[in-house]
Write a protein that holds these residues in place. Structure first.
Motif, PDB file in Angstrom:
ATOM      1  N   TYR A   1      30.060  26.355  37.453  1.00 12.23           N
ATOM      2  CA  TYR A   1      31.220  26.448  37.539  1.00 12.23           C
ATOM      3  C   TYR A   1      31.978  26.050  39.368  1.00 12.23           C
ATOM      4  O   TYR A   1      31.908  26.245  39.925  1.00 12.23           O
ATOM      5  CB  TYR A   1      32.043  27.791  36.953  1.00 12.23           C
ATOM      6  N   ARG A   2      33.088  25.498  38.273  1.00 14.65           N
ATOM      7  CA  ARG A   2      34.794  24.935  39.384  1.00 14.65           C
ATOM      8  C   ARG A   2      35.367  26.006  39.168  1.00 14.65           C
ATOM      9  O   ARG A   2      36.161  26.545  38.452  1.00 14.65           O
ATOM     10  CB  ARG A   2      35.060  23.576  38.468  1.00 14.65           C
ATOM     11  N   GLY A   3      35.691  26.519  40.532  1.00 14.94           N
ATOM     12  CA  GLY A   3      36.211  27.619  40.477  1.00 14.94           C
ATOM     13  C   GLY A   3      38.245  27.664  40.599  1.00 14.94           C
ATOM     14  O   GLY A   3      38.544  28.560  40.463  1.00 14.94           O
ATOM     15  N   LYS A   4      38.626  26.509  39.982  1.00 15.17           N
ATOM     16  CA  LYS A   4      39.585  26.080  40.503  1.00 15.17           C
ATOM     17  C   LYS A   4      40.953  26.777  39.477  1.00 15.17           C
ATOM     18  O   LYS A   4      41.779  27.441  39.851  1.00 15.17           O
ATOM     19  CB  LYS A   4      39.993  24.931  40.030  1.00 15.17           C
ATOM     20  N   ASN A   5      40.321  26.754  38.344  1.00 13.08           N
ATOM     21  CA  ASN A   5      41.194  27.462  37.045  1.00 13.08           C
ATOM     22  C   ASN A   5      40.833  29.354  37.267  1.00 13.08           C
ATOM     23  O   ASN A   5      41.736  30.046  35.670  1.00 13.08           O
ATOM     24  CB  ASN A   5      41.017  27.106  36.256  1.00 13.08           C
ATOM     25  N   TYR A   6      40.138  30.009  38.278  1.00 11.02           N
ATOM     26  CA  TYR A   6      39.948  30.494  38.224  1.00 11.02           C
ATOM     27  C   TYR A   6      39.982  32.246  39.467  1.00 11.02           C
ATOM     28  O   TYR A   6      39.821  31.461  40.630  1.00 11.02           O
ATOM     29  CB  TYR A   6      37.460  31.317  38.198  1.00 11.02           C
ATOM     30  N   HIS A   7      40.589  32.891  38.990  1.00  6.26           N
ATOM     31  CA  HIS A   7      40.400  34.601  39.715  1.00  6.26           C
ATOM     32  C   HIS A   7      38.825  34.804  40.203  1.00  6.26           C
ATOM     33  O   HIS A   7      38.920  35.960  40.761  1.00  6.26           O
ATOM     34  CB  HIS A   7      41.617  35.385  39.671  1.00  6.26           C
ATOM     35  N   GLY A   8      38.166  33.642  40.679  1.00  9.58           N
ATOM     36  CA  GLY A   8      37.381  34.539  40.871  1.00  9.58           C
ATOM     37  C   GLY A   8      36.044  34.627  39.815  1.00  9.58           C
ATOM     38  O   GLY A   8      36.063  34.501  39.051  1.00  9.58           O
ATOM     39  N   TRP A   9      35.009  35.221  40.453  1.00 10.51           N
ATOM     40  CA  TRP A   9      33.770  35.672  39.146  1.00 10.51           C
ATOM     41  C   TRP A   9      34.411  36.769  38.638  1.00 10.51           C
ATOM     42  O   TRP A   9      34.269  37.265  37.284  1.00 10.51           O
ATOM     43  CB  TRP A   9      32.666  35.898  39.910  1.00 10.51           C
ATOM     44  N   GLN A  10      34.697  37.939  39.245  1.00 13.00           N
ATOM     45  CA  GLN A  10      34.601  39.364  38.728  1.00 13.00           C
ATOM     46  C   GLN A  10      36.424  39.352  38.121  1.00 13.00           C
ATOM     47  O   GLN A  10      36.760  39.315  38.047  1.00 13.00           O
ATOM     48  CB  GLN A  10      34.198  40.221  39.678  1.00 13.00           C
ATOM     49  N   ILE A  11      35.772  40.392  37.147  1.00 12.32           N
ATOM     50  CA  ILE A  11      37.373  40.731  35.423  1.00 12.32           C
ATOM     51  C   ILE A  11      37.846  41.103  36.542  1.00 12.32           C
ATOM     52  O   ILE A  11      37.449  42.649  37.369  1.00 12.32           O
ATOM     53  CB  ILE A  11      36.296  41.363  34.784  1.00 12.32           C
ATOM     54  N   GLN A  12      39.273  41.505  35.859  1.00 10.12           N
ATOM     55  CA  GLN A  12      40.098  42.429  36.907  1.00 10.12           C
ATOM     56  C   GLN A  12      41.841  41.752  36.336  1.00 10.12           C
ATOM     57  O   GLN A  12      41.302  41.397  35.293  1.00 10.12           O
ATOM     58  CB  GLN A  12      39.978  41.811  38.824  1.00 10.12           C
ATOM     59  N   PRO A  13      42.043  43.440  36.115  1.00 14.57           N
ATOM     60  CA  PRO A  13      43.603  43.275  35.446  1.00 14.57           C
ATOM     61  C   PRO A  13      44.280  41.303  35.548  1.00 14.57           C
ATOM     62  O   PRO A  13      44.421  41.433  36.855  1.00 14.57           O
ATOM     63  CB  PRO A  13      44.293  44.144  35.480  1.00 14.57           C
TER      64      PRO A  13
ATOM     65  N   GLU B   1      34.392  37.076  33.179  1.00  9.75           N
ATOM     66  CA  GLU B   1      35.583  37.304  31.977  1.00  9.75           C
ATOM     67  C   GLU B   1      35.249  36.057  30.330  1.00  9.75           C
ATOM     68  O   GLU B   1      34.843  36.564  28.852  1.00  9.75           O
ATOM     69  CB  GLU B   1      36.862  37.729  31.469  1.00  9.75           C
ATOM     70  N   VAL B   2      35.476  34.963  30.631  1.00 10.84           N
ATOM     71  CA  VAL B   2      35.081  33.905  29.701  1.00 10.84           C
ATOM     72  C   VAL B   2      33.679  33.581  29.561  1.00 10.84           C
ATOM     73  O   VAL B   2      33.606  33.648  28.681  1.00 10.84           O
ATOM     74  CB  VAL B   2      35.278  32.316  30.395  1.00 10.84           C
ATOM     75  N   LEU B   3      32.880  34.100  30.218  1.00  9.58           N
ATOM     76  CA  LEU B   3      31.106  34.303  30.158  1.00  9.58           C
ATOM     77  C   LEU B   3      31.120  35.791  28.759  1.00  9.58           C
ATOM     78  O   LEU B   3      30.453  35.228  27.747  1.00  9.58           O
ATOM     79  CB  LEU B   3      30.285  34.034  30.918  1.00  9.58           C
TER      80      LEU B   3
ATOM     81  N   THR C   1      38.402  33.980  44.427  1.00  8.68           N
ATOM     82  CA  THR C   1      39.239  33.113  43.941  1.00  8.68           C
ATOM     83  C   THR C   1      39.162  31.527  43.735  1.00  8.68           C
ATOM     84  O   THR C   1      39.122  31.613  45.644  1.00  8.68           O
ATOM     85  CB  THR C   1      41.220  33.417  43.899  1.00  8.68           C
ATOM     86  N   GLY C   2      38.994  30.366  43.502  1.00  9.65           N
ATOM     87  CA  GLY C   2      39.365  29.122  43.511  1.00  9.65           C
ATOM     88  C   GLY C   2      38.281  28.596  44.850  1.00  9.65           C
ATOM     89  O   GLY C   2      37.342  27.754  44.025  1.00  9.65           O
ATOM     90  N   VAL C   3      36.973  29.809  44.730  1.00  7.38           N
ATOM     91  CA  VAL C   3      35.770  29.390  45.088  1.00  7.38           C
ATOM     92  C   VAL C   3      34.896  28.769  43.497  1.00  7.38           C
ATOM     93  O   VAL C   3      34.975  29.303  42.928  1.00  7.38           O
ATOM     94  CB  VAL C   3      35.020  30.173  45.679  1.00  7.38           C
ATOM     95  N   HIS C   4      34.133  27.342  43.999  1.00  9.10           N
ATOM     96  CA  HIS C   4      32.878  26.766  43.348  1.00  9.10           C
ATOM     97  C   HIS C   4      31.812  27.421  43.093  1.00  9.10           C
ATOM     98  O   HIS C   4      31.244  28.355  44.272  1.00  9.10           O
ATOM     99  CB  HIS C   4      33.561  25.566  43.236  1.00  9.10           C
ATOM    100  N   ALA C   5      30.715  27.326  41.866  1.00  5.02           N
ATOM    101  CA  ALA C   5      29.747  27.566  42.280  1.00  5.02           C
ATOM    102  C   ALA C   5      28.363  26.531  41.817  1.00  5.02           C
ATOM    103  O   ALA C   5      29.356  26.140  40.323  1.00  5.02           O
ATOM    104  CB  ALA C   5      28.851  28.974  41.815  1.00  5.02           C
ATOM    105  N   SER C   6      27.825  25.745  42.020  1.00  2.00           N
ATOM    106  CA  SER C   6      27.426  24.463  42.022  1.00  2.00           C
ATOM    107  C   SER C   6      25.879  25.620  41.578  1.00  2.00           C
ATOM    108  O   SER C   6      25.055  24.454  40.804  1.00  2.00           O
ATOM    109  CB  SER C   6      26.792  23.385  42.414  1.00  2.00           C
ATOM    110  N   TYR C   7      25.602  26.323  41.646  1.00  2.00           N
ATOM    111  CA  TYR C   7      24.310  27.307  41.158  1.00  2.00           C
ATOM    112  C   TYR C   7      24.783  29.214  41.305  1.00  2.00           C
ATOM    113  O   TYR C   7      25.199  29.115  41.931  1.00  2.00           O
ATOM    114  CB  TYR C   7      23.070  26.967  42.313  1.00  2.00           C
TER     115      TYR C   7
END
Length: 258
Positions: A10-22, A29-31, A53-59
């Motif tokens: 995933y590209r991290g630009k549009n997300y506040h990281g991996w883990q669910i937060q309020p 959350e999307v998955l 927040t903003g960090v990407h994961a290519s794997y």
């Protein structure tokens, strides 16, 4: 209940990281929402770690539990990818032993930090642009020092819930690749914000703001306040997660993030 491992990116630009937060959209959350709708049940997907927040994961690897996948693993991935937003992709699903855990069973993780020294409008969201003079040979000297230490409190986010700040770093090197410099680092585990704090401090070495000796003193002080400012999130990628072969053999060739 069967347990399934997912390989994804995933590209991290549009997300506040991996883990669910309020009150903030996250990859988890999307998955959870998309997989849950496809299976018709509430799903809690567990990731191999956290990305900020903003960090990407290519794997990235995650797991969830379900009675079965009604379409089979390949067809389920195909349908899921049509359902997911464009900046998240799932590449495989594999049934594993119910005791195999995406986070706790991992034995090694690898990150890359991407930096460009010439302005490039096509890399503004995927690499950190820094046009000041940087001595990468000095930064590599400092990077090699990391392998001699295990306590990285000085590079950890404060007030976390981890029991130890010890990590075993097995690789840390800056390499020039195409139009950028890439810092590759591998370890058995990483602390919150650790890689970005290391990169920010290495950049101070490369800009001759601090010496190699001072870099060592910062590590030994175990004081986050002495280390450099964390490098921006958009240059950081999780690129690898490894497991014992007896537990999980990857199906997907890791995505190149160059």
């Amino acid at each position: 209940m069967a347990r399934f491992f997912m390989e994804l990116a995933y590209r991290g630009k549009n997300y506040h990281g991996w883990q669910i937060q309020p009150n903030a959209i996250t990859v988890q959350e999307v998955l959870n929402t998309c997989v849950g709708k496809m299976l018709g049940q509430e799903i809690n997907i567990v990731g191999c770690g956290r990305t900020d927040t903003g960090v990407h994961a290519s794997y990235f690897v995650a797991h969830f539990e379900s009675e079965k996948l009604p379409l089979g693993t390949e067809q389920f991935c195909y349908k899921l990818n049509r359902f997911l937003p464009r900046d998240i992709a799932v590449y495989s699903m594999t049934q594993v032993d119910e005791q195999t855990h995406s986070r706790f069973s991992a034995i090694n993780r690898s990150y890359e930090y991407h930096l460009v020294t010439q302005k490039n409008p096509f890399l503004q969201e995927s690499a950190y642009y820094l046009d000041k003079g940087i001595d990468f040979s000095k930064m590599n000297e400092a990077a090699q020092v990391l392998l001699d230490y295990t306590d990285f409190t000085s590079f950890s986010k404060l007030h976390t819930d981890v029991k130890t700040n010890n990590c075993k770093i097995t690789k840390a090197i800056w390499e020039q690749k195409s139009d950028r410099w890439v810092f590759a680092i591998s370890a058995d585990r990483f602390l919150r914000n650790m890689v970005r704090a290391i990169v920010g401090t290495l950049l101070e070495v490369g800009q001759e703001k601090i010496s190699l000796q001072r870099f060592c003193e910062i590590i030994e002080a175990k004081d986050r306040g002495l280390a450099g400012t964390s490098a921006p999130a958009h240059g950081l990628y999780l690129v690898g997660v490894d497991y014992p072969e007896a537990l999980f053999i990857p199906k997907h060739q890791r995505v190149c993030c160059l």
